[in-house]
Design a protein around this motif. Sequence first.
Motif, PDB file in Angstrom:
ATOM      1  N   ALA A  40       0.823  -1.205   0.000  1.00  8.48           N
ATOM      2  CA  ALA A  40       0.000   0.000   0.000  1.00  8.48           C
ATOM      3  C   ALA A  40       0.858   1.256   0.000  1.00  8.48           C
ATOM      4  N   VAL A  44       4.357  -2.036  -5.663  1.00 11.40           N
ATOM      5  CA  VAL A  44       4.929  -3.347  -5.925  1.00 11.40           C
ATOM      6  C   VAL A  44       6.447  -3.276  -5.971  1.00 11.40           C
ATOM      7  N   PRO A 119      -8.238   2.196  -1.133  1.00 12.81           N
ATOM      8  CA  PRO A 119      -7.198   2.196  -2.174  1.00 12.81           C
ATOM      9  C   PRO A 119      -6.013   1.313  -1.821  1.00 12.81           C
ATOM     10  N   ASP A 120      -5.772   1.150  -0.519  1.00 10.30           N
ATOM     11  CA  ASP A 120      -4.657   0.299  -0.133  1.00 10.30           C
ATOM     12  C   ASP A 120      -4.874  -1.154  -0.561  1.00 10.30           C
ATOM     13  N   ILE A 126      -3.302  -5.505  -7.287  1.00 12.55           N
ATOM     14  CA  ILE A 126      -2.431  -5.281  -8.439  1.00 12.55           C
ATOM     15  C   ILE A 126      -1.212  -6.186  -8.369  1.00 12.55           C
ATOM     16  N   TRP A 129      -2.434  -9.571  -9.387  1.00 13.70           N
ATOM     17  CA  TRP A 129      -2.704  -9.678 -10.824  1.00 13.70           C
ATOM     18  C   TRP A 129      -1.409  -9.777 -11.622  1.00 13.70           C
ATOM     19  N   SER A 130      -0.412  -9.058 -11.175  1.00  6.65           N
ATOM     20  CA  SER A 130       0.828  -9.055 -11.934  1.00  6.65           C
ATOM     21  C   SER A 130       1.506 -10.421 -11.895  1.00  6.65           C
ATOM     22  N   VAL A 132      -0.410 -13.297 -12.007  1.00  6.08           N
ATOM     23  CA  VAL A 132      -1.324 -14.280 -12.595  1.00  6.08           C
ATOM     24  C   VAL A 132      -0.773 -14.835 -13.898  1.00  6.08           C
ATOM     25  N   ASP A 181     -16.724  -4.490  -9.932  1.00  8.30           N
ATOM     26  CA  ASP A 181     -15.260  -4.463 -10.004  1.00  8.30           C
ATOM     27  C   ASP A 181     -14.771  -3.221 -10.747  1.00  8.30           C
ATOM     28  N   GLY A 182     -15.421  -2.912 -11.859  1.00  8.05           N
ATOM     29  CA  GLY A 182     -14.996  -1.747 -12.630  1.00  8.05           C
ATOM     30  C   GLY A 182     -15.143  -0.460 -11.841  1.00  8.05           C
ATOM     31  N   LEU A 183     -16.257  -0.312 -11.148  1.00  6.85           N
ATOM     32  CA  LEU A 183     -16.473   0.889 -10.343  1.00  6.85           C
ATOM     33  C   LEU A 183     -15.483   0.939  -9.179  1.00  6.85           C
ATOM     34  N   LEU A 185     -12.537  -0.487  -8.949  1.00  2.00           N
ATOM     35  CA  LEU A 185     -11.189  -0.211  -9.451  1.00  2.00           C
ATOM     36  C   LEU A 185     -10.991   1.270  -9.719  1.00  2.00           C
ATOM     37  N   GLU A 186     -11.924   1.864 -10.419  1.00  2.00           N
ATOM     38  CA  GLU A 186     -11.761   3.270 -10.767  1.00  2.00           C
ATOM     39  C   GLU A 186     -11.814   4.157  -9.524  1.00  2.00           C
ATOM     40  N   LEU A 189      -8.514   3.999  -7.838  1.00  2.00           N
ATOM     41  CA  LEU A 189      -7.463   4.705  -8.563  1.00  2.00           C
ATOM     42  C   LEU A 189      -7.624   6.217  -8.451  1.00  2.00           C
ATOM     43  N   ASP A 190      -8.862   6.659  -8.450  1.00  2.00           N
ATOM     44  CA  ASP A 190      -9.089   8.112  -8.525  1.00  2.00           C
ATOM     45  C   ASP A 190     -10.485   8.438  -8.017  1.00  2.00           C
TER      46      ASP A 190
ATOM     47  N   ILE B 126      -1.497  -3.036 -15.883  1.00  2.00           N
ATOM     48  CA  ILE B 126      -1.155  -3.338 -14.492  1.00  2.00           C
ATOM     49  C   ILE B 126       0.113  -2.586 -14.089  1.00  2.00           C
ATOM     50  N   LYS B 133      -0.368   5.126  -7.623  1.00  2.00           N
ATOM     51  CA  LYS B 133      -0.368   5.527  -6.220  1.00  2.00           C
ATOM     52  C   LYS B 133       0.835   6.383  -5.863  1.00  2.00           C
ATOM     53  N   ALA B 178     -17.485   1.174 -16.554  1.00  2.00           N
ATOM     54  CA  ALA B 178     -17.122   0.239 -15.481  1.00  2.00           C
ATOM     55  C   ALA B 178     -17.466  -1.192 -15.872  1.00  2.00           C
ATOM     56  N   ASP B 181     -14.941  -2.318 -18.435  1.00  2.58           N
ATOM     57  CA  ASP B 181     -13.628  -2.525 -17.810  1.00  2.58           C
ATOM     58  C   ASP B 181     -13.606  -3.799 -16.969  1.00  2.58           C
ATOM     59  N   GLY B 182     -14.659  -3.996 -16.204  1.00  3.32           N
ATOM     60  CA  GLY B 182     -14.702  -5.184 -15.356  1.00  3.32           C
ATOM     61  C   GLY B 182     -14.712  -6.460 -16.181  1.00  3.32           C
ATOM     62  N   LEU B 189      -7.691 -11.806 -17.540  1.00  6.41           N
ATOM     63  CA  LEU B 189      -7.064 -12.622 -16.501  1.00  6.41           C
ATOM     64  C   LEU B 189      -7.377 -14.102 -16.694  1.00  6.41           C
TER      65      LEU B 189
END
Lengths: 213, 213
Positions: A40, A44, A119-120, A126, A129-130, A132, A181-183, A185-186, A189-190, B126, B133, B178, B181-182, B189
């Motif tokens: 967090a 990464v 966000p943490d 992430i 996912w990196s 996977v 998930d899409g909502l 994630l966004e 991020l922001d 990713i 962040k 969203a 994206d989801g 993945l």
Amino acid sequence: MMDAKKESRVTRARERARFVRETPDVRRQALIDATARCLAEKGVGGTSVRAICAQAGVSSGLLTHYFEGVNALVLATYADVGAKVSAALDAAIDAAGDDPRDRLRACLQANFMAPVLDPDLLATWIAFWSLVKSDPAIAAIHADVYGGSRAQLESLLRAAAPAMTDAQARIAAISLTALVDGLWLELCLDRSAFSPDEAQAMVEKAMHQALDI
Amino acid sequence: MMDAKKESRVTRARERARFVRETPDVRRQALIDATARCLAEKGVGGTSVRAICAQAGVSSGLLTHYFEGVNALVLATYADVGAKVSAALDAAIDAAGDDPRDRLRACLQANFMAPVLDPDLLATWIAFWSLVKSDPAIAAIHADVYGGSRAQLESLLRAAAPAMTDAQARIAAISLTALVDGLWLELCLDRSAFSPDEAQAMVEKAMHQALDI
DNA sequence: GTTGATGAGAGCCATGGGCTTCCTGTTCCT
DNA sequence: AGGAACAGGAAGCCCATGGCTCTCATCAAC
């Protein structure tokens, strides 16, 4: 630090720091928590063995002692964070009472409240996912987790709309999961693009449209 | 390679590899492409200066020569990949003809066809997300890109449903983005949970529900 | 007290990024 | 046209950091 080294022991006498012996569970959990905090705070790239162990307040040899390596620890962290999220959703469902619609709504909306909307948490996701793509074991766990949460959503949907067929419930669950998930994630991020309240409203509307086949 | 070393020059004669002088644009693009390939093949952790330059077939000093560092190169790669995705969506919109609904549908569906639906692209995303962040400049670019694509979707929605208010178009665009994206993320993945065709069908349905206020 | 597991801490080797050095095409000036 | 100055490029060096291992102190249980 001035002259304390004079206290050296007989043999060759490097002062060894005192430590407390914890149970394996406590140590593992401490390392997992430290990993989540590292991810967090520093992302990464900044999450190394030394950084994790420093965060946990233990020496760097301990990580290998309790885990196969950093990847295994990231995996354990993902499992741990995933379990916490799952528990939070379950708690929200339980607190919603008996009406199937309320339970479904509670499950969906809880994604946009603490502690899930954090966000943490995204940093842990992430990092996971990196991994996977390159690690089949990680991919299997991802498929398992995703399948599990989708199955839960499917059962909530079936309870709320008994007329729904299996195929319809499957598609609706996939679709709602993707929207959430899409909502999520966004938002992680922001926060400036839209608010958690708006996200909840969108999900609520999608839920109604899914139920009113 | 057997005895070619005999061809050494006079002075001290280390064989220096021949090279071709490319224009800055060509070099930068080669490094960007190499970065995307590295991210796709070896993940974020395996993407180093040396790996990128080896992939591009240039020596490792060149990266610093053309970019501030690895992060800057990742940023450029994100911008490049983002531009390609955007171009693909624009092309799909243009190919859809004049009917506003067809244009909106084409834009949404193109997300689940080549070249947008590509697990390799996810690696770049990713890597980029993992920088959001910690780096405000990256965060600003993300906000910009997200805002741009949402604005495009809003205008397509307004064209397809003139009765829609600004606020409604905004919410609908956020929601559709969203969902897309989801679905895209999960498909990248793991292709086993559902198919691109099913994703297109879900988006199509959501589009109709968004237009029929 | 003895013993074995647990943990600290330093060290090893590999790799990372950035930078310097030196070489080679290219360009532009006479 | 010839060559000198310049910019692009290759190799490789330097130091920091990476993961992991090894040794040995320390603690808890018998």
